[in-house]
Design a protein around this motif. Structure first.
Motif, short mmCIF file in Angstrom:
data_model
loop_
_atom_site.label_atom_id
_atom_site.label_comp_id
_atom_site.label_asym_id
_atom_site.label_seq_id
_atom_site.Cartn_x
_atom_site.Cartn_y
_atom_site.Cartn_z
N MET A 84 0.83 -1.21 0.00
CA MET A 84 0.00 0.00 0.00
C MET A 84 0.86 1.26 0.00
O MET A 84 0.53 2.24 -0.65
N ILE A 85 1.97 1.25 0.75
CA ILE A 85 2.80 2.45 0.82
C ILE A 85 3.41 2.78 -0.55
O ILE A 85 3.44 3.94 -0.96
N VAL A 86 3.85 1.74 -1.28
CA VAL A 86 4.41 1.98 -2.60
C VAL A 86 3.35 2.55 -3.54
O VAL A 86 3.59 3.51 -4.28
N ALA A 87 2.15 1.96 -3.50
CA ALA A 87 1.06 2.46 -4.33
C ALA A 87 0.69 3.89 -3.95
O ALA A 87 0.38 4.72 -4.80
N THR A 88 0.74 4.18 -2.65
CA THR A 88 0.42 5.51 -2.16
C THR A 88 1.39 6.55 -2.72
O THR A 88 0.98 7.61 -3.21
N ILE A 89 2.69 6.25 -2.64
CA ILE A 89 3.69 7.19 -3.16
C ILE A 89 3.48 7.41 -4.66
O ILE A 89 3.52 8.54 -5.16
N GLY A 90 3.25 6.32 -5.39
CA GLY A 90 3.04 6.45 -6.82
C GLY A 90 1.83 7.29 -7.16
O GLY A 90 1.86 8.14 -8.04
N SER A 91 0.73 7.07 -6.41
CA SER A 91 -0.50 7.79 -6.69
C SER A 91 -0.36 9.29 -6.46
O SER A 91 -0.71 10.10 -7.32
N VAL A 92 0.13 9.67 -5.28
CA VAL A 92 0.20 11.10 -4.97
C VAL A 92 1.30 11.80 -5.77
O VAL A 92 1.19 12.99 -6.08
N THR A 93 2.36 11.07 -6.12
CA THR A 93 3.40 11.68 -6.96
C THR A 93 2.86 12.01 -8.33
O THR A 93 3.03 13.12 -8.85
N LEU A 94 2.17 11.05 -8.94
CA LEU A 94 1.59 11.29 -10.26
C LEU A 94 0.53 12.39 -10.21
O LEU A 94 0.38 13.16 -11.15
N SER A 95 -0.19 12.46 -9.08
CA SER A 95 -1.29 13.43 -9.01
C SER A 95 -0.81 14.87 -9.00
O SER A 95 -1.55 15.77 -9.42
N VAL A 96 0.41 15.13 -8.53
CA VAL A 96 0.91 16.52 -8.50
C VAL A 96 1.86 16.83 -9.65
O VAL A 96 2.27 17.98 -9.81
N MET A 97 2.19 15.83 -10.46
CA MET A 97 3.18 16.05 -11.51
C MET A 97 2.78 17.09 -12.55
O MET A 97 3.65 17.82 -13.05
N PRO A 98 1.51 17.24 -12.93
CA PRO A 98 1.21 18.29 -13.91
C PRO A 98 1.68 19.67 -13.46
O PRO A 98 2.30 20.41 -14.24
N ALA A 99 1.42 20.02 -12.19
CA ALA A 99 1.84 21.34 -11.69
C ALA A 99 3.34 21.40 -11.44
O ALA A 99 4.00 22.39 -11.77
N PHE A 100 3.90 20.35 -10.86
CA PHE A 100 5.32 20.35 -10.51
C PHE A 100 6.19 20.36 -11.75
O PHE A 100 7.24 21.00 -11.79
N LEU A 101 5.76 19.64 -12.78
CA LEU A 101 6.57 19.58 -14.00
C LEU A 101 6.57 20.92 -14.72
O LEU A 101 7.59 21.33 -15.28
N VAL A 102 5.46 21.62 -14.68
CA VAL A 102 5.42 22.97 -15.25
C VAL A 102 6.39 23.87 -14.49
O VAL A 102 7.10 24.69 -15.09
#
Length: 385
Positions: free
Chosen positions: A1-19
């Motif tokens: 669950m922890i690995v899935a959690t990190i993946g989920s929240v990382t991908l969720s903020v990438m649009p703003a962070f990558l900009v």
């Protein structure tokens, strides 16, 4: 669950962070000013704020894994559209707003997953690890500058991460199952300590305004002070590594210590203020190193502890409670980048960093108020002698 959690929240903020990480290249091609860039990023947080409470309710109904899968699909769509179709400021705003909706689902979904699957004595470090998503996303965004942005072009970075989001959705989302939590969730939401949660939401507004400004304009600020864009991107990555280690460390301390999580949050917020002030006072290399460590470790390192406090106080409806508090996170994202960009255009980066320090100080004040409210509520529920 922890690995899935990190993946989920990382991908969720990438649009703003990558900009933010690729801001110099994005602005150059689309012809954007600093203020326009800030407003575009704020669209991500605005849509996330508007859908935050809904995202918490949806998570309670779907269950954590299924909700993470839905969020990953939304993030992938945002990333792909930005990389393939963004040709103007308006199109960038629309595509980032789509990513914000996905973020409003991913955040409570991962909080609910940890609350259900991790034992109490390990929740602090679990949330610390979960909150490394921000530094990890920053690391990816920082490395994207020299590795992808300056070689293949910034659009390729968005396309590659969109493919990663689709893969994640296929792996995690298909493992989820629907849960019959709708009636239970409604009953518990009516019993949430709303005054305390609203105070913490406002703390998140001010604190995230500071953090979002840091994420969006850190590279730009260094470039303006004379540092090469590639080196600035690497410094961005260094800050993310520092923030990653700090968040896990603070969570471990929370599990082993006797101090309440909100008390630790206040301490880190006040230390972080010093880091932002140092950004404003000097641009020498030693000061840059010190301020980077303080800003990323303390000024941006307390979010996991705040979520830990929310979950501990609301064990029967953690998804819904964290959805309310996360609305503040999104609200801060709306305010921070455009306000910072506006100040830069009129008064320069030192004034903008001082304003950022002031925002984090306001966050500390709201956290203190919420902590006192929580203490008073506990006193009221104790049996009278």
């Amino acid at each position: 669950m922890i690995v899935a959690t990190i993946g989920s929240v990382t991908l969720s903020v990438m649009p703003a962070f990558l900009v933010g990480g690729l801001a110099v290249l994005v602005r150059r091609e689309l012809g954007l000013s600093e203020a326009q860039l800030g407003l575009a990023v704020s669209a991500f947080y605005a849509s996330s704020a508007l859908t935050a409470v809904w995202g918490g309710h949806l998570t309670e109904r779907l269950g954590p894994e299924a909700a993470m899968g839905v969020a990953a699909v939304g993030s992938g769509a945002s990333l792909l559209a930005t990389g393939a179709l963004a040709r103007s400021w308006w199109s960038l705003v629309v595509f980032l707003a789509l990513g914000g909706v996905a973020n409003s689902i991913a955040q409570p979904a991962t909080n609910l997953g940890l609350a259900r699957r991790v034992r109490t004595g390990r929740l602090g470090i679990a949330f610390g690890i979960k909150q490394t998503n921000g530094p990890v996303a920053t690391l990816i965004a920082g490395l994207a500058v020299p590795v992808v942005g300056l070689t293949l072009g910034w659009r390729w970075a968005f396309g590659l991460l969109a493919a990663a989001a689709v893969g994640f959705a296929l792996v995690v989302g298909t493992r989820g199952s629907r849960h019959g939590d709708r009636l239970v969730a409604k009953v518990q939401i009516s019993q949430l300590p709303m005054a305390e949660l609203v105070m913490l939401a406002f703390a998140n507004v001010a604190g995230t305004a500071a953090a979002a400004a840091l994420i969006t304009f850190y590279v730009e600020s260094l470039v303006a002070s004379g540092i090469d864009v590639g080196a600035a991107g690497l410094w961005f990555a260094v800050g993310s590594v520092v923030g990653t280690g700090a968040r896990v460390t603070w969570g471990h301390v929370a599990d082993r210590g006797r101090n309440d999580a909100l008390g630790q949050v206040v301490t880190l917020q006040l230390i972080g203020v010093a880091g932002y002030v140092l950004f404003a006072l000097t641009d020498s290399v030693p000061a840059l190193v010190l301020s980077t460590f303080i800003a990323f470790a303390a000024g941006w390192g307390w979010f996991g502890l705040l979520l830990l406090a929310v979950v501990q106080r609301n064990p029967r409806a953690p998804g819904a409670a964290s959805g309310i508090v996360n609305a503040g996170v999104s609200g801060g994202g709306i305010i921070g980048p455009p306000a910072f960009g506006w100040i830069v255009e009129r008064s320069g980066y030192p004034a903008a960093w001082l304003a950022t320090a002031g925002a984090l100080l306001v966050a500390a004040a709201f956290t203190i108020a919420a902590r006192r409210r929580a203490s008073a509520a506990r006193d009221d529920t104790r049996p009278r002698q």
